[in-house]
Motif scaffolding. Structure first.
Motif, PDB file in Angstrom:
ATOM      1  N   LYS A 100       0.849  -1.190   0.000  1.00  0.00           N
ATOM      2  CA  LYS A 100       0.000   0.000   0.000  1.00  0.00           C
ATOM      3  C   LYS A 100       0.877   1.229   0.000  1.00  0.00           C
ATOM      4  CE  LYS A 100      -2.621   0.501   3.620  1.00  0.00           C
ATOM      5  NZ  LYS A 100      -2.531   1.925   3.876  1.00  0.00           N
ATOM      6  N   THR A 101       0.394   2.285  -0.649  1.00  0.00           N
ATOM      7  CA  THR A 101       1.225   3.472  -0.825  1.00  0.00           C
ATOM      8  C   THR A 101       1.030   4.500   0.278  1.00  0.00           C
ATOM      9  OG1 THR A 101      -0.477   4.456  -2.241  1.00  0.00           O
ATOM     10  CG2 THR A 101       1.276   3.222  -3.329  1.00  0.00           C
ATOM     11  N   ILE A 102      -0.035   4.374   1.050  1.00  0.00           N
ATOM     12  CA  ILE A 102      -0.284   5.323   2.140  1.00  0.00           C
ATOM     13  C   ILE A 102      -0.431   4.525   3.422  1.00  0.00           C
ATOM     14  CG2 ILE A 102      -1.851   7.071   3.067  1.00  0.00           C
ATOM     15  CD1 ILE A 102      -2.660   7.713   0.191  1.00  0.00           C
ATOM     16  N   GLY A 103       0.412   4.843   4.408  1.00  0.00           N
ATOM     17  CA  GLY A 103       0.325   4.168   5.682  1.00  0.00           C
ATOM     18  C   GLY A 103       0.843   2.741   5.628  1.00  0.00           C
ATOM     19  N   TRP A 104       0.633   2.035   6.712  1.00  0.00           N
ATOM     20  CA  TRP A 104       1.046   0.634   6.782  1.00  0.00           C
ATOM     21  C   TRP A 104       0.232  -0.046   7.883  1.00  0.00           C
ATOM     22  CZ3 TRP A 104       3.067  -2.071  10.938  1.00  0.00           C
ATOM     23  CH2 TRP A 104       3.342  -1.307  12.078  1.00  0.00           C
ATOM     24  N   GLY A 105       0.198  -1.402   7.804  1.00  0.00           N
ATOM     25  CA  GLY A 105      -0.393  -2.148   8.895  1.00  0.00           C
ATOM     26  C   GLY A 105      -1.893  -2.350   8.830  1.00  0.00           C
ATOM     27  N   SER A 106      -2.544  -1.839   7.767  1.00  0.00           N
ATOM     28  CA  SER A 106      -3.977  -2.051   7.664  1.00  0.00           C
ATOM     29  C   SER A 106      -4.274  -3.537   7.522  1.00  0.00           C
ATOM     30  CB  SER A 106      -4.538  -1.299   6.461  1.00  0.00           C
ATOM     31  OG  SER A 106      -5.871  -1.678   6.214  1.00  0.00           O
ATOM     32  N   GLN A 107      -5.355  -3.973   8.165  1.00  0.00           N
ATOM     33  CA  GLN A 107      -5.757  -5.371   8.084  1.00  0.00           C
ATOM     34  C   GLN A 107      -6.865  -5.588   7.056  1.00  0.00           C
ATOM     35  OE1 GLN A 107      -6.337  -7.267  11.874  1.00  0.00           O
ATOM     36  NE2 GLN A 107      -4.631  -6.188  12.834  1.00  0.00           N
ATOM     37  N   ILE A 108      -7.155  -4.539   6.286  1.00  0.00           N
ATOM     38  CA  ILE A 108      -8.235  -4.588   5.307  1.00  0.00           C
ATOM     39  C   ILE A 108      -7.650  -4.794   3.923  1.00  0.00           C
ATOM     40  CG2 ILE A 108     -10.173  -3.336   4.324  1.00  0.00           C
ATOM     41  CD1 ILE A 108     -10.254  -1.724   6.943  1.00  0.00           C
ATOM     42  N   PRO A 109      -7.949  -5.907   3.273  1.00  0.00           N
ATOM     43  CA  PRO A 109      -7.346  -6.176   1.953  1.00  0.00           C
ATOM     44  C   PRO A 109      -7.578  -5.075   0.921  1.00  0.00           C
ATOM     45  CG  PRO A 109      -8.348  -8.172   2.820  1.00  0.00           C
ATOM     46  CD  PRO A 109      -8.734  -7.050   3.749  1.00  0.00           C
ATOM     47  N   ARG A 110      -8.717  -4.448   0.913  1.00  0.00           N
ATOM     48  CA  ARG A 110      -9.001  -3.465  -0.127  1.00  0.00           C
ATOM     49  C   ARG A 110      -8.156  -2.199   0.018  1.00  0.00           C
ATOM     50  NH1 ARG A 110     -13.723  -3.176   3.009  1.00  0.00           N
ATOM     51  NH2 ARG A 110     -14.014  -1.174   4.083  1.00  0.00           N
ATOM     52  N   ASP A 111      -7.456  -2.047   1.113  1.00  0.00           N
ATOM     53  CA  ASP A 111      -6.561  -0.901   1.298  1.00  0.00           C
ATOM     54  C   ASP A 111      -5.260  -1.050   0.506  1.00  0.00           C
ATOM     55  OD1 ASP A 111      -7.320  -0.162   4.809  1.00  0.00           O
ATOM     56  OD2 ASP A 111      -8.354   0.344   2.935  1.00  0.00           O
ATOM     57  N   TYR A 112      -4.998  -2.245  -0.012  1.00  0.00           N
ATOM     58  CA  TYR A 112      -3.746  -2.530  -0.701  1.00  0.00           C
ATOM     59  C   TYR A 112      -3.954  -2.490  -2.210  1.00  0.00           C
ATOM     60  CZ  TYR A 112      -2.035  -3.825   3.858  1.00  0.00           C
ATOM     61  OH  TYR A 112      -1.666  -3.779   5.177  1.00  0.00           O
ATOM     62  N   ILE A 113      -3.000  -1.887  -2.910  1.00  0.00           N
ATOM     63  CA  ILE A 113      -3.185  -1.713  -4.341  1.00  0.00           C
ATOM     64  C   ILE A 113      -2.366  -2.698  -5.171  1.00  0.00           C
ATOM     65  CG2 ILE A 113      -3.785   0.728  -4.107  1.00  0.00           C
ATOM     66  CD1 ILE A 113      -0.978   1.404  -5.093  1.00  0.00           C
ATOM     67  N   TYR A 114      -1.321  -3.281  -4.597  1.00  0.00           N
ATOM     68  CA  TYR A 114      -0.518  -4.254  -5.329  1.00  0.00           C
ATOM     69  C   TYR A 114      -0.533  -5.580  -4.589  1.00  0.00           C
ATOM     70  CZ  TYR A 114       1.351  -0.029  -7.524  1.00  0.00           C
ATOM     71  OH  TYR A 114       1.478   1.159  -8.185  1.00  0.00           O
ATOM     72  N   TRP A 115      -0.690  -6.655  -5.370  1.00  0.00           N
ATOM     73  CA  TRP A 115      -0.756  -7.997  -4.811  1.00  0.00           C
ATOM     74  C   TRP A 115       0.100  -8.951  -5.635  1.00  0.00           C
ATOM     75  CZ3 TRP A 115      -3.462  -9.431  -0.430  1.00  0.00           C
ATOM     76  CH2 TRP A 115      -4.340  -8.486   0.095  1.00  0.00           C
ATOM     77  N   GLY A 116       0.682  -9.920  -4.946  1.00  0.00           N
ATOM     78  CA  GLY A 116       1.340 -11.010  -5.643  1.00  0.00           C
ATOM     79  C   GLY A 116       0.336 -12.080  -6.032  1.00  0.00           C
ATOM     80  N   GLN A 117       0.832 -13.117  -6.675  1.00  0.00           N
ATOM     81  CA  GLN A 117      -0.043 -14.180  -7.156  1.00  0.00           C
ATOM     82  C   GLN A 117      -0.321 -15.232  -6.090  1.00  0.00           C
ATOM     83  OE1 GLN A 117       3.169 -14.170  -7.586  1.00  0.00           O
ATOM     84  NE2 GLN A 117       3.786 -16.259  -7.102  1.00  0.00           N
ATOM     85  N   GLY A 118       0.440 -15.203  -5.009  1.00  0.00           N
ATOM     86  CA  GLY A 118       0.224 -16.123  -3.913  1.00  0.00           C
ATOM     87  C   GLY A 118       1.123 -17.345  -3.978  1.00  0.00           C
ATOM     88  N   THR A 119       1.402 -17.909  -2.813  1.00  0.00           N
ATOM     89  CA  THR A 119       2.171 -19.150  -2.711  1.00  0.00           C
ATOM     90  C   THR A 119       1.503 -20.047  -1.686  1.00  0.00           C
ATOM     91  OG1 THR A 119       4.402 -20.071  -2.391  1.00  0.00           O
ATOM     92  CG2 THR A 119       3.792 -18.232  -0.974  1.00  0.00           C
ATOM     93  N   GLN A 120       1.373 -21.331  -2.028  1.00  0.00           N
ATOM     94  CA  GLN A 120       0.642 -22.268  -1.180  1.00  0.00           C
ATOM     95  C   GLN A 120       1.515 -22.760  -0.031  1.00  0.00           C
ATOM     96  OE1 GLN A 120      -2.695 -23.575  -1.481  1.00  0.00           O
ATOM     97  NE2 GLN A 120      -2.181 -24.386   0.554  1.00  0.00           N
ATOM     98  N   VAL A 121       0.959 -22.712   1.160  1.00  0.00           N
ATOM     99  CA  VAL A 121       1.581 -23.304   2.344  1.00  0.00           C
ATOM    100  C   VAL A 121       0.634 -24.368   2.877  1.00  0.00           C
ATOM    101  CG1 VAL A 121       2.308 -22.901   4.722  1.00  0.00           C
ATOM    102  CG2 VAL A 121       2.905 -21.251   2.940  1.00  0.00           C
ATOM    103  N   THR A 122       1.126 -25.585   3.004  1.00  0.00           N
ATOM    104  CA  THR A 122       0.327 -26.679   3.522  1.00  0.00           C
ATOM    105  C   THR A 122       1.055 -27.297   4.711  1.00  0.00           C
ATOM    106  OG1 THR A 122      -0.542 -27.154   1.309  1.00  0.00           O
ATOM    107  CG2 THR A 122      -0.807 -28.868   2.990  1.00  0.00           C
ATOM    108  N   VAL A 123       0.355 -27.349   5.840  1.00  0.00           N
ATOM    109  CA  VAL A 123       0.933 -27.905   7.059  1.00  0.00           C
ATOM    110  C   VAL A 123       0.173 -29.180   7.400  1.00  0.00           C
ATOM    111  CG1 VAL A 123       1.564 -27.483   9.449  1.00  0.00           C
ATOM    112  CG2 VAL A 123       1.481 -25.574   7.830  1.00  0.00           C
ATOM    113  N   SER A 124       0.868 -30.290   7.416  1.00  0.00           N
ATOM    114  CA  SER A 124       0.237 -31.571   7.710  1.00  0.00           C
ATOM    115  C   SER A 124       0.328 -31.884   9.201  1.00  0.00           C
ATOM    116  CB  SER A 124       0.897 -32.684   6.906  1.00  0.00           C
ATOM    117  OG  SER A 124       2.250 -32.813   7.284  1.00  0.00           O
ATOM    118  N   SER A 125      -0.693 -32.588   9.674  1.00  0.00           N
ATOM    119  CA  SER A 125      -0.729 -32.909  11.114  1.00  0.00           C
ATOM    120  C   SER A 125      -0.027 -34.225  11.389  1.00  0.00           C
ATOM    121  CB  SER A 125      -2.170 -32.964  11.594  1.00  0.00           C
ATOM    122  OG  SER A 125      -2.890 -33.907  10.836  1.00  0.00           O
TER     123      SER A 125
END
Length: 124
Positions: A99-124
């Protein structure tokens, strides 16, 4: 405009560790507030951790506090998330966001740039 690319996801047993990285293009990385979010199947995207422009301030979701550590290297245009003591409930696609203004917001729509994501899988 920035492009964000995550890496480092994978499959790990409960109690294990993973380190996620986010590489950013563009010259303005050091001016962005950066965060990690995650999204599990059937659930909303949720805030995990955030870091200020200089890296001097950080914030964490209660669910990961004490287990995850966010950091950034502005000289290399990178951000990381060290995840320790992983639990099955940490399983999700993890995204880095800027995000270009501020930091630490927990609201996704406040962010303007996003990556494509990476999968994390934790097995029990």
């Amino acid at each position: 405009q920035a492009q964000l690319v995550e890496s480092g996801g994978g499959l790990v047993q409960a109690g294990g560790s993973l380190r996620l990285s986010c590489a950013a293009s563009g010259r303005a990385f050091s001016t962005y507030g950066m965060s990690w979010f995650r999204q599990a199947p059937g659930k909303d995207r949720e805030f995990v951790a955030g870091i200020s422009w200089t890296g001097g301030s950080t914030a964490y979701a209660d669910s990961v506090k004490g287990r995850f550590t966010i950091s950034r290297d502005n000289a290399k245009n990178t951000m990381s998330l060290q995840m320790n003591s992983l639990k099955p409930e940490d399983t999700a696609v993890y995204y880095c966001a800027a995000k270009t203004i501020g930091w630490g917001s927990q609201i996704p729509r406040d962010y303007i740039y996003w990556g494509q994501g990476t999968q994390v899988t934790v097995s029990s």
